[in-house]
Write an enzyme that holds these catalytic residues in place. Structure first.
Site, PDB file in Angstrom:
ATOM      1  N   ASP A 100       0.797  -1.239   0.000  1.00 20.01           N
ATOM      2  CA  ASP A 100       0.000   0.000   0.000  1.00 20.01           C
ATOM      3  C   ASP A 100       0.823   1.279   0.000  1.00 20.01           C
ATOM      4  O   ASP A 100       0.277   2.355  -0.157  1.00 20.01           O
ATOM      5  CB  ASP A 100      -0.896   0.046   1.249  1.00 20.01           C
ATOM      6  CG  ASP A 100      -1.922  -1.074   1.244  1.00 20.01           C
ATOM      7  OD1 ASP A 100      -2.168  -1.627   0.166  1.00 20.01           O
ATOM      8  OD2 ASP A 100      -2.469  -1.384   2.318  1.00 20.01           O
ATOM      9  N   ILE A 151      16.709   6.074 -22.047  1.00 19.71           N
ATOM     10  CA  ILE A 151      16.882   4.813 -21.326  1.00 19.71           C
ATOM     11  C   ILE A 151      18.279   4.720 -20.713  1.00 19.71           C
ATOM     12  O   ILE A 151      18.496   3.985 -19.775  1.00 19.71           O
ATOM     13  CB  ILE A 151      16.617   3.591 -22.221  1.00 19.71           C
ATOM     14  CG1 ILE A 151      17.661   3.450 -23.312  1.00 19.71           C
ATOM     15  CG2 ILE A 151      15.229   3.653 -22.829  1.00 19.71           C
ATOM     16  CD1 ILE A 151      17.689   2.058 -23.900  1.00 19.71           C
TER      17      ILE A 151
END
Ligand code: ADP
Length: 810
Positions: free
Chosen positions: A202, A567
């Site tokens: 969570d 990237i």
């Protein structure tokens, strides 16, 4: 020190990575490492069965060799743990029956990085909540001689850990008075050392930016949303998605941002009442402009201002009845918990596991129990109870309907994400800014495609439209600009861009100095009042050229920003570029598959070549995330001496493997790490030297590293950074306009790069960036991840095994 590790409470991806890192680091630091099966329940039950015999097939080592490392390497019950045999008898007379506190060795945690959940088991233990249970737990630990406990779990588990530690001296006294432990045992175990790590999907713990398992859960949710999007679009349906999060809306919020949802419900910020009206107005507005699909995300613990729960079925009824939408409910449930951990759920738990061992080694009776967290891109130690108490304060504030306090206790990124969600989901006819303040904002992609470029463009477009600006796409970079290849972007036109990889605008590497005069003319012709360049080193170089061009070309006197997206993550100063997370995940996926293949047939070393230009970020962090044995980067280079050591290491390593089993190992090599020792040369070298011991193959990942679908982290980051770029340009444009000159000059600060430094967003004028850049090699001068290479190789045992090979194996 004898250190025991347990996982407790709800499982989460990355827990195995914690155990792996802790076991390996513990052994490297001379400790004995143990695991406790089934969380606190295992401590309470302890060991009743006989100790299993250790492996017997270790190679004979010459006299005088310190065999401690070798013992620890192969000691343990790894196969039993990994194969989930639990209480059943294993092979070769080894069994975990009746044994919950188990000594493990280095090789027992092999391949654990890629496994979801927790292999040592977790449980919710009612017994540990009782005094008797904790007394039994203390007794069992003392019997096995355990000095320190490492707990990975949620706030409940960490509370339990702290209570255990504070009670420990009295538990020991009680055991002594009952005659269950001896005087000397009581003296030796007078204090318990404890450290906590937060395993929770969570992301609900205060004082840490990210909990272990949250990024993977978010990834699972976004995959589900991406899948649902296509069916929703096909049938023009609405979907109501319920995601986990009882007291914390992080998953729902980030999924809303990254998934491009229409409406979200989170516990910290309930919608205005009557929320049904607000939701229906927002969604019907989206439908009016032609949107065919609707996604509403509800956190499990969502409620209105009066704390009445908001349920998915009710939301569905509202959408069906009021708007006539064909609406379905999808509850993601336990699929969110995990499966294979994403790259970040391997890297963070590994770094945290290492830190946790250090914290235990440094602990004294006077130091508090620490929780290991991550803040501002650094691994941190914070007092465990303070973190638990602050976390509880959020729930208390929500229960007291004090939502402002609840929000204030969340970190700034949470609040910014919420702003980002509103900016990218709300469609309004009212423009925020008066006409005089509205701008023409150009957006261009540059260099190679990177995950998140489209998401950033979508966020910018929607923000611009909300403010009253005109978002203008420049297709195909500066070449396209010279060809007048531009177009106004629309709210609906960018709707599906969140999850799209590649570059919707098209990119190339042409720099503006090819014809800077003609480019300046185009800036003037189209009346650009701000430009955002999204890309890597090219975009940075282009911005430098445009800024220098201001001397000669007045049309460059506008705010100009560079949003790093590559990237390779090779833009100086910033810790992260868009696309680098997607790329790491692509690398991890590929390496997991390669490792599986490498282990399937025979002992095999795979030399995996990555992109990255002359920057070793992807190779290094990828190596940490997939448990590579070695990594070669351009920053460090390759020499004959290192290669000789590495061959010795590999031989020693394969010599120590259990006979009759095949093992695959990965060596990651950046494409530019050496001109001489190429991937081909290295592969042949390992093959030749491996002889009968191991074989070698190579794999070039090439452009697959650009990844298909951008990761949620890249998408959410794209939204956050892109919106900051827009407000920056508004601010700088206002300054330029208020200068009062007929042909205003922009300040050097108005041509800047948005960077992430220590987790915070900072603007750096492009001129100042140069001093941090190695312009020749196109990479940062002192990147933050440089020490990770050493960590990768330590976790493979390279330093110890190189030394070992100095002795002959019998
Ligand atoms: P999480 O750690 O995921 O928040 P729980 O709240 O269920 O999950 O806690 C996990 C376990 O931690 C519990 O089953 C219990 O064994 C232990 N625990 C939690 N709170 C306490 C407490 N106050 N005292 C002792 N043990 C506790």
């Amino acid at each position: 020190m004898k250190i025991a590790i347990l996982t407790s409470g709800g499982d989460s991806a990355g827990m195995n990575a914690v155990v792996r890192a802790a076991v390996k680091t513990g052994i490297l630091r001379g400790c004995e490492t143990w695991v406790v099966r089934e969380g606190y329940e295992g401590l309470v039950r302890g060991n009743t069965g006989d100790s299993p015999p250790a492996h017997k097939d270790l190679p004979q080592l010459a006299d005088g060799v310190d065999t401690q490392f070798v013992d620890n390497l192969r000691f343990g019950d790894g196969d039993l743990l990994k194969n989930g045999l639990g209480d059943y008898a294993g092979t070769k007379g080894r069994s975990l029956k009746g044994r919950y506190i188990v000594r493990v060795g280095w090789d027992d945690v092999r391949y654990w990085l890629a496994e979801g959940g927790t292999l040592i088991g977790t449980a919710r233990s009612a017994a540990f909540r009782t005094h008797e249970g904790r007394l039994s737990a203390a007794h069992n630990m003392i019997k096995e001689g355990i000095d320190a406990l490492m707990v990975c779990g949620g706030d409940g588990s960490l509370t339990g850990a702290d209570i255990f530690r504070s009670e420990w001296p009295s538990l020991v006294d009680e055991l002594k008075s009952l005659g269950r432990v001896t005087e000397s045992q009581a003296t030796r175990h007078a204090h318990l050392k404890i450290v906590g790590l937060v395993g929770s999907i969570d992301n609900d713990m205060s004082m840490t930016d990210l909990t272990i398992g949250a990024p993977t859960a978010l990834q699972r949710i976004c995959e589900a949303i991406d899948n649902i999007n296509s069916t929703a679009f096909s049938h023009s349906r609405a979907f109501v998605l319920e995601v986990m999060g009882r007291h914390c809306g992080w998953l729902a919020l980030l999924a809303g941002v990254a998934g491009g949802a229409d409406f979200i419900f989170i516990p910290e910020k309930p919608p205005k009442s009557p929320w049904e009206d607000e939701m229906c107005a927002a969604i019907s507005h989206h439908r009016e402009v032609g949107k065919r699909k609707t996604i509403v995300i509800i956190a499990e613990g969502a409620h209105d201002h009066e704390l009445n729960p908001i349920r998915a079925d009710y939301v569905k009824d509202v959408l069906t009845e009021r708007l006539g939408l064909d609406t379905r409910v999808t509850t993601l449930g336990h699929t969110q918990r995990g499966g294979r951990p994403c790259a970040w759920d391997r890297i963070l738990p590994t770094l945290q596991g290492i830190e946790a061992i250090e914290a235990l080694l440094e602990a004294t009776p006077e130091t508090p129990s620490y929780m290991i967290g991550v803040q501002e891109n650094s691994i941190t130690r914070v007092p465990l109870m303070e973190a638990v108490a602050t976390t509880k304060a959020v729930s208390t504030a929500i229960e007291a309907k004090d939502f402002a306090t609840a929000m204030s206790l969340r970190d700034p990124e949470f609040c910014e994400s919420l702003d980002g969600f509103f900016a990218t989901s709300v469609l309004s006819n009212e423009k925020v800014l008066p006409p005089a303040k509205r701008m023409n904002i150009a957006i261009m992609h540059m260099g190679a495609p990177a995950g998140g470029m489209n998401a950033a463009t979508r966020a910018a477009t929607r923000y611009c439209l909300q403010q009253g600006h005109t978002p203008i796409a420049i297709y195909n970079g500066f070449r396209g600009l010279l060809d007048d290849n531009i177009e106004e972007l629309t709210w609906l036109g960018v709707d599906s861009w969140m999850s799209r990889g590649g570059s919707e605008l098209g990119t190339n590497r042409m720099l503006p100095d090819t014809d800077i005069g003609a480019i300046a003319t185009k800036f003037q012709k189209f009346n650009f009042q701000g430009i955002m360049l999204i890309g890597g080193f090219e975009a940075f170089s282009a911005l430098l050229l445009l800024e220098e061009g201001r001397k000669h070309y007045p049309s460059f006197n506008i705010p100009m920003v560079h949003l790093p997206a590559t990237i390779s993550n090779n833009v100086p100063v910033t810790e992260y570029s868009l696309g680098s997370d997607t790329s790491l995940n692509a690398l991890v996926d590929a390496c997991d598959a390669i490792k599986q293949s490498a282990s399937a047939s025979r002992n095999r070393v795979f030399v995996v070549e990555t992109q990255g230009g002359k920057c070793g970020y992807i190779a290094t962090m990828g190596a940490l995330a997939c448990g590579a044995s070695l990594v070669y980067t351009p920053e460090v280079g390759v020499s004959l001496d290192t290669l000789r050591r590495d061959v010795r290491f590999m031989k020693a390593r394969y010599n120590l493997d259990a006979k009759g089993k095949s093992e695959g190992r990965i060596v990651i090599k950046n494409e530019a790490s050496s001109n001489v020792y190429t991937t081909d040369v290295m592969t042949k070298m390992f093959k030749e030297e491996g002889g009968q011991l191991f074989d070698s193959r190579s794999a070039q990942l090439g452009h697959t590293l650009q990844g298909g679908v951008p990761s949620p982290i890249d998408r959410a980051r794209a939204v956050r950074l892109s919106l900051k770029c827009m407000t920056f340009m508004e601010r700088e444009w206002a300054k330029i306009q208020s200068s009062g000159q007929s042909s205003p000059r922009a300040s050097p600060e108005s041509a800047a790069v948005i960077t992430i430094q220590s987790g915070s967003i900072k603007w750096v004028p492009v001129r100042d960036m140069v001093q941090h850049a190695d312009m020749k090699n196109r990479r940062p001068l002192n990147p933050w991840w440089m020490n990770v290479k050493e960590m990768v190789e330590s976790l493979a045992g390279r330093p110890q095994l190189v030394k070992l090979h100095a002795w002959d194996f019998a």
